[in-house]
Write an enzyme that holds these catalytic residues in place. Structure first.
Site, short mmCIF file in Angstrom:
data_model
loop_
_atom_site.label_atom_id
_atom_site.label_comp_id
_atom_site.label_asym_id
_atom_site.label_seq_id
_atom_site.Cartn_x
_atom_site.Cartn_y
_atom_site.Cartn_z
N ARG A 15 12.55 -29.74 28.40
CA ARG A 15 11.72 -29.77 27.19
C ARG A 15 11.33 -31.21 26.87
NH1 ARG A 15 15.88 -26.60 23.35
NH2 ARG A 15 17.30 -27.56 24.85
N LYS A 75 17.37 -33.08 22.92
CA LYS A 75 18.83 -33.01 22.94
C LYS A 75 19.46 -34.29 22.41
CE LYS A 75 20.99 -30.09 23.93
NZ LYS A 75 21.38 -28.93 23.07
N TYR A 94 18.14 -32.69 18.04
CA TYR A 94 19.40 -31.95 17.92
C TYR A 94 20.55 -32.92 18.15
CZ TYR A 94 16.99 -27.43 18.14
OH TYR A 94 16.20 -26.35 17.87
N HIS A 96 24.33 -31.90 16.94
CA HIS A 96 25.59 -31.14 17.06
C HIS A 96 26.80 -32.07 17.01
CE1 HIS A 96 23.17 -27.62 18.04
NE2 HIS A 96 22.57 -28.31 18.99
N GLU A 118 19.36 -29.28 13.70
CA GLU A 118 20.12 -28.05 13.43
C GLU A 118 20.70 -27.97 12.03
OE1 GLU A 118 21.19 -30.45 15.43
OE2 GLU A 118 23.28 -30.91 14.95
N ASP A 269 27.34 -25.31 21.85
CA ASP A 269 26.81 -26.59 21.36
C ASP A 269 27.57 -27.07 20.12
OD1 ASP A 269 25.76 -24.64 19.73
OD2 ASP A 269 23.69 -25.32 19.85
#
Ligand SMILES: NC(=O)C1=CN([C@@H]2O[C@H](COP(=O)(O)OP(=O)(O)OC[C@H]3O[C@@H](n4cnc5c(N)ncnc54)[C@H](O)[C@@H]3O)[C@@H](O)[C@H]2O)C=CC1
Ligand SMILES: CC(=O)C(=O)O
Length: 376
Positions: A15, A75, A94, A96, A118, A269
């Site tokens: 991505r 990511k 993101y 996490h 997120e 994740d």
């Protein structure tokens, strides 16, 4: 503002954080967009397409990071990218962090202003997580079906069964976005589907959506143990926003599954909910076997369907990123409570309560952390 888009470096992460269409929205608003060379190729977007959108193509990742006010990624940054962190840099991706203590520390120590996709929250929804949860949820049933095949290490069953032979049993723990999308696919594949959730209201909604196509169960250790033991495919889709995922499936429960059963821990994740899922797997080596059960724990599942995922992700991230670019991060966060909920680190502080609690840091509210001078 200068917006930087580095190429993703995680295993098989194809991505990219901006499409050429997204880049054009920034350049039309008077911003500069720096895209690392070939960052879009995995999703089918050429350097030329970005140039036509008014973006600039930059040879080296280091220059993208160094020259940008805001880095947009997909990511979480990996270790080789930590050297690019600096005070006041805005990072929108993101993260996490509850499952990434070293990254949390690196962001805190460097003074990066990080906003995690997120945890951006609008009412009861997580608008920047939802599209990727839709993708991962849909993928989880088809991936599980594949790994149930004998040549892939599974017990050799077809989820649909055939006339005269029972259908496969799928248990989904967590009936939110991932769980609902997993259920849609599992039902479509003809499986016998059970969904377990902690929220009685959510179970009612699922009952209204799927009717007799599913069974619903309240989440408790007895129901989970019984459903897990009977499952051919277990899909794990629990989330407590921002927090480390709770361990709900114990090693004993995994041992009770038949050999060749499959676990897809989508919640990996955030640390995963299965005791025997002890590491994150990759698209290169997506599974391992423990107690005869196939374990799948890829933390970037949508990276394998990048064309769909990049478009779905940027559809929702770009409007928020434009607010940050147009207003500056302080004003954007002050004026948009959803975006404010996304703030995880700022000015050397951890500004998300669940992350601070799970990692043993002191939580500093966004207002307090941001009160320090910002110069974006
Ligand atoms: N591995 C990957 O590539 C991807 C992973 N994810 C992850 O999947 C997870 C689920 O995400 P969403 O479905 O969007 O979250 P969601 O918030 O829509 O759903 C979570 C559900 O878990 C339920 N829940 C909470 N505690 C529970 C418990 N103790 N027992 C049973 N159910 C419980 C909630 O009531 C809720 O219905 C997240 O960790 C998310 O980050 C999402 C996309 C890609
Ligand atoms: C949600 C997430 O981490 C992903 O799409 O990779």
């Amino acid at each position: 503002m200068i917006i930087g888009v580095p190429k993703e470096i995680k295993n098989n992460e194809n991505r990219v954080a901006l499409t050429p269409g997204g880049a054009a929205q920034f350049t039309a608003a008077g911003h500069r967009v720096l895209v690392e060379k070939e960052a879009g190729l995995g999703s089918g977007f050429t350097n030329e397409a970005y140039l036509e959108a008014g973006a600039e193509i930059i040879e080296m990742a280091a220059d993208v990071w160094a020259q940008s006010d805001m880095i947009m990624k997909v990511k979480e940054p990996l270790q080789p990218e930590y050297v690019f962190f600096r005070e006041g840099l805005i990072l929108f991706t993101y993260l996490h962090l509850a499952a990434e203590p070293e990254l949390a520390l690196a962001l805190k120590q460097s003074g990066v202003i990080s906003i995690a996709y997120e945890t951006v929250s609008a009412g009861r929804t997580l608008p920047l997580l939802t599209p990727m949860s839709e993708v991962a949820g849909r993928m989880s049933a088809q991936i599980g079906a594949q790994f149930l095949e004998k040549p892939k290490g599974g017990k050799g069953i077809l989820l649909a069964g055939v006339p005269g032979v029972s259908r496969g049993k799928v248990t989904i723990i967590g009936g939110g976005v991932v769980g609902t999308n997993a259920a849609k696919m599992a039902i479509g594949l003809g499986a016998d589907v059970t969904i377990i959730d902690l929220s009685a209201d959510r179970l009612r909604e699922l009952d209204d959506i799927f009717g007799t196509q599913i069974k619903t169960l309240m989440s408790n250790p007895i129901n989970i143990a019984q459903a897990v033991a009977e499952s051919d495919l277990l899909i794990c889709a629990v989330l407590i926003p921002g927090a480390k995922a709770p361990t709900l499936v114990t090693e004993e429960m995994v041992k009770s599954m038949q050999p060749g059963s499959v676990i897809v821990d989508v919640a990996i994740d955030q640390g995963g909910i299965v005791e025997t899922v002890d590491h994150i797997t990759t698209h290169d080596q997506p599974t391992y076997e423990k107690h005869g059960v196939v374990h799948y724990a890829v933390a970037n599942m949508p990276g394998a369907v990048p064309r769909t995922s990049t478009m779905a992700l940027t559809n929702v991230t770009v409007p928020y990123a434009l607010q940050i670019a147009n207003k500056g991060v302080y004003k954007a966060i002050t004026e948009n409570i959803a975006l404010k909920a996304g703030l995880n680190t700022a000015n050397g502080e951890i500004t998300y309560a669940a992350v601070a609690r799970d990692l043993g840091f002191t939580y500093v509210p966004a207002e307090v952390a941001l009160d320090k001078e910002l110069t974006v």
